[in-house]
Scaffold this active site. Structure first.
Site, PDB file in Angstrom:
ATOM      1  N   GLN A  83       0.838  -1.208   0.000  1.00 26.86           N
ATOM      2  CA  GLN A  83       0.000   0.000   0.000  1.00 26.86           C
ATOM      3  C   GLN A  83       0.871   1.255   0.000  1.00 26.86           C
ATOM      4  O   GLN A  83       1.668   1.468   0.911  1.00 26.86           O
ATOM      5  CB  GLN A  83      -0.920   0.036   1.224  1.00 26.86           C
ATOM      6  N   GLN A 134       0.079  -0.423  -5.788  1.00 29.96           N
ATOM      7  CA  GLN A 134      -1.091  -0.759  -4.966  1.00 29.96           C
ATOM      8  C   GLN A 134      -1.625   0.505  -4.288  1.00 29.96           C
ATOM      9  O   GLN A 134      -0.861   1.266  -3.690  1.00 29.96           O
ATOM     10  CB  GLN A 134      -0.715  -1.803  -3.914  1.00 29.96           C
ATOM     11  N   ASP A 135      -2.947   0.719  -4.400  1.00 24.69           N
ATOM     12  CA  ASP A 135      -3.625   1.832  -3.716  1.00 24.69           C
ATOM     13  C   ASP A 135      -3.174   3.202  -4.220  1.00 24.69           C
ATOM     14  O   ASP A 135      -2.923   4.119  -3.433  1.00 24.69           O
ATOM     15  CB  ASP A 135      -3.416   1.758  -2.202  1.00 24.69           C
ATOM     16  N   ASP A 194      -6.044  -2.956  -6.348  1.00 31.34           N
ATOM     17  CA  ASP A 194      -7.000  -2.050  -5.693  1.00 31.34           C
ATOM     18  C   ASP A 194      -6.607  -0.589  -5.887  1.00 31.34           C
ATOM     19  O   ASP A 194      -6.725   0.231  -4.969  1.00 31.34           O
ATOM     20  CB  ASP A 194      -7.084  -2.343  -4.185  1.00 31.34           C
ATOM     21  N   ARG A 227     -13.087  -5.666  -6.772  1.00 32.34           N
ATOM     22  CA  ARG A 227     -13.457  -6.658  -5.765  1.00 32.34           C
ATOM     23  C   ARG A 227     -14.038  -5.914  -4.557  1.00 32.34           C
ATOM     24  O   ARG A 227     -13.682  -4.753  -4.299  1.00 32.34           O
ATOM     25  CB  ARG A 227     -12.261  -7.523  -5.362  1.00 32.34           C
TER      26      ARG A 227
END
Length: 569
Positions: free
Chosen positions: A363, A385-386, A407, A475
């Protein structure tokens, strides 16, 4: 039987049915009336936490739904103040805490302070004598939705801090009770004031025609209206001739220039932000920060008192703001952001924001946005990520580039991304890609991620790989996760199933994932997942997630100068 008697009998039965229907509809209307007294049991049964709700509302009292809502908001404000005091108590003993625990608590302090502001604003509006207008109702539902998001973010941050178990023991009960209380407040408010969105297809078609005529696609500077002295400053720094129009220009109150070579007013963006006036209104005009080309290695934070700031750069990959904080290096996801904004009405144009921590650091946020009525136009967000944390409140992104892996568009704002390029990168060898992870935790939150007329593409590193990486549209991060793809292009990188679970069957029934009229090889619906929460929607339902309906963009985007399409294409 005599034919006349048979007809008379049918008429009698029909009359009885009509009278019964009228009786029950009238009774239902009376129960649902906002001024009709109801018991606490009746008021609480429709909330997510009926037992908690009944324990909180006054006993032996019969009020209407709006009075219960006011009472609940008042209790919520009291709880938020107590929780902030508790957080400050822990932070006074920071010498006994790990750095990760301190950072998680500091996040909670910031979020609790915002909750107090939002609840004060909500209570003031609900106690006013004049009736709420429709846009004011949307404002308050937005604030109450964000309060729940802030509470969840605090909880997530503490949960992810491995060394803070002793903290969580003392904070678990107030966090849990606060979440229940805020959920009840949102539920009672929604029942008392919020009307269902318009689903009239002909009305939506009419809006589409109107907004197609209003659309002004701008590929150059925004139409800024400013004093002659400010215009000279801006044009001298930017070497641009500004477009000036009648009735469609953006009011600018003051201009400062950030330049690393010392020729501007400031050499850092943060110093320019600090110089901006506090708590200004849109009527005063934007405080414009022009950032010349260069790579700015700094962490920028736009605080809640820095309202109506506008930042304009020299273009994607020309004006670049970069940092490398990450979860692996001890930062919470929330405060790993290179650029963080909560100041109301923020606008950014022609800027690249990066987090260079890399996939190995997990993250690592480039932009965290919790600013209501904020917009980004012609910007780029780069990470893994993120990458883009659309945290809360109402947001709009137009003609932006977003890069990431896992994500990488996530959060719980009411957000529309329009005409954007979404580039999926190559993740770590054991990872798969998920474009979105939306974080809606309550069915009454007016939040979700709407992706409209965007392109979902493979970045060069993914495109040149061996092609074994699975890439999904999203998701369900939280139980009521809501994401919609509309009229967008999906390339071959999208897995035929489209969507992937978070863990087991979590949120597969309660999430809302929808697709409407997308194109490209990745948009084929034949092999899509069959969860109860997945839907192939029609134009009438898709219209609820457009700029005009979902974030009421026509009420505020014109003042930003940012181009947009209000309805479907």
């Amino acid at each position: 039987m005599d034919g006349t008697k048979l007809i008379s009998s049918h008429y009698c039965i029909l009359l009885i049915l009509v009278l019964l229907q009228l009786f029950f509809s009238t009774s239902l209307a009376a129960v649902n009336s906002t001024s009709t007294p109801i018991s606490p049991n009746v008021a609480c049964n429709a909330t997510m936490y009926p037992k908690f709700c009944k324990s909180m509302l006054p006993r032996n009292d019969t009020s209407n739904i709006r009075d219960y809502s006011r009472f609940s908001v008042h209790r919520s404000l009291s709880a938020a103040n107590k929780f902030l005091s508790l957080i400050n108590k822990y932070l006074r003993h920071r010498s006994t805490l790990s750095i990760t625990a301190i950072r998680a608590l500091e996040d909670c302090r910031l979020l609790a302070g915002l909750n107090i502001d939002f609840l004060l604003s909500t209570m003031t509006s609900l106690n006013a004598t004049k009736p709420l207008l429709s846009y004011e109702t949307d404002d308050l539902q937005t604030l109450l939705s964000a309060i729940l998001t802030n509470q969840q973010t605090c909880s997530d941050g503490l949960e992810a801090t491995a060394s803070s178990w002793s903290l969580k023991d003392g904070l678990y009960t107030p966090l849990s009770n606060g979440t229940k209380l805020y959920s009840v407040s949102l539920s009672l408010f929604t029942r008392g004031w919020v009307r269902k969105k318009n689903k009239c297809k002909s009305c939506d078609e009419g809006r589409k025609l109107i907004f197609s005529e209003m659309e002004h696609v701008r590929h150059g500077p925004l139409p800024l209206r400013m004093s002659n002295s400010n215009r000279e400053i801006f044009e001298s720094a930017s070497r641009r001739q500004l477009l000036q129009t009648n009735g469609d220009d953006v009011l600018v109150n003051d201009v400062v220039v950030v330049s690393q070579n010392g020729t501007g007013n400031f050499t850092t963006i943060s110093d320019a932000v600090a110089a901006a006036p506090n708590n200004t209104g849109i009527d005063s005009g934007y405080f414009l920060i022009y950032i010349t080309a260069g790579v700015y290695e700094e962490y920028v934070s736009i605080a809640k008192n820095k309202k109506y700031l506008m930042m304009i750069g020299d273009g994607i990959n020309q004006t670049v703001i970069t940092g490398n904080r990450s979860f692996v290096d001890g930062w919470t996801t929330f405060n790993s952001a290179t650029f963080a904004v909560v100041g109301h009405g923020f606008v950014a144009v022609n800027i690249t924001i990066c987090n260079t921590a890399g996939a190995i650091k997990h993250q690592a946020v480039a932009l965290r946005n919790g600013a209501d009525l904020s917009s980004f136009y012609g910007c780029s967000f780069e990470g893994y990520q993120d990458t883009l944390y659309s945290h809360s409140l109402r947001q709009f992104y137009r003609e932006c580039d977003i890069y990431g892996t896992v994500d990488f568009i996530f959060g719980n704002a009411a957000v529309v991304l329009q005409n954007c390029n979404i580039y999926v990168r190559l993740p770590l060898s054991y990872q798969f890609n998920a474009v979105t992870a939306q974080g809606r935790t309550d069915p009454n939150q007016n939040t979700g991620t709407s992706i409209h007329n965007c392109s979902i593409l493979a970045s060069p590193d993914l495109a040149s790989s061996n092609g074994t990486t699975n890439t999904y549209l999203g998701r369900p991060w939280k139980e009521y996760s809501r994401t919609i793809y509309m009229q967008s292009f999906m390339d071959t990188l999208i897995n035929p199933k489209g969507w992937t679970p978070w863990s087991g069957d979590f949120a597969l029934n309660t999430s809302f994932y929808a697709e409407f009229n997308n194109s490209g090889a990745g948009s084929n619906l034949i092999d899509r997942i069959t969860w109860p929460g997945y839907h192939e929607i029609n134009a009438t339902d898709a219209a609820n997630f457009t700029v005009d309906n979902f974030i009421l963009g026509d009420d505020w985007l014109p003042t930003t100068g940012v181009s947009y399409t209000g309805g479907l294409l």
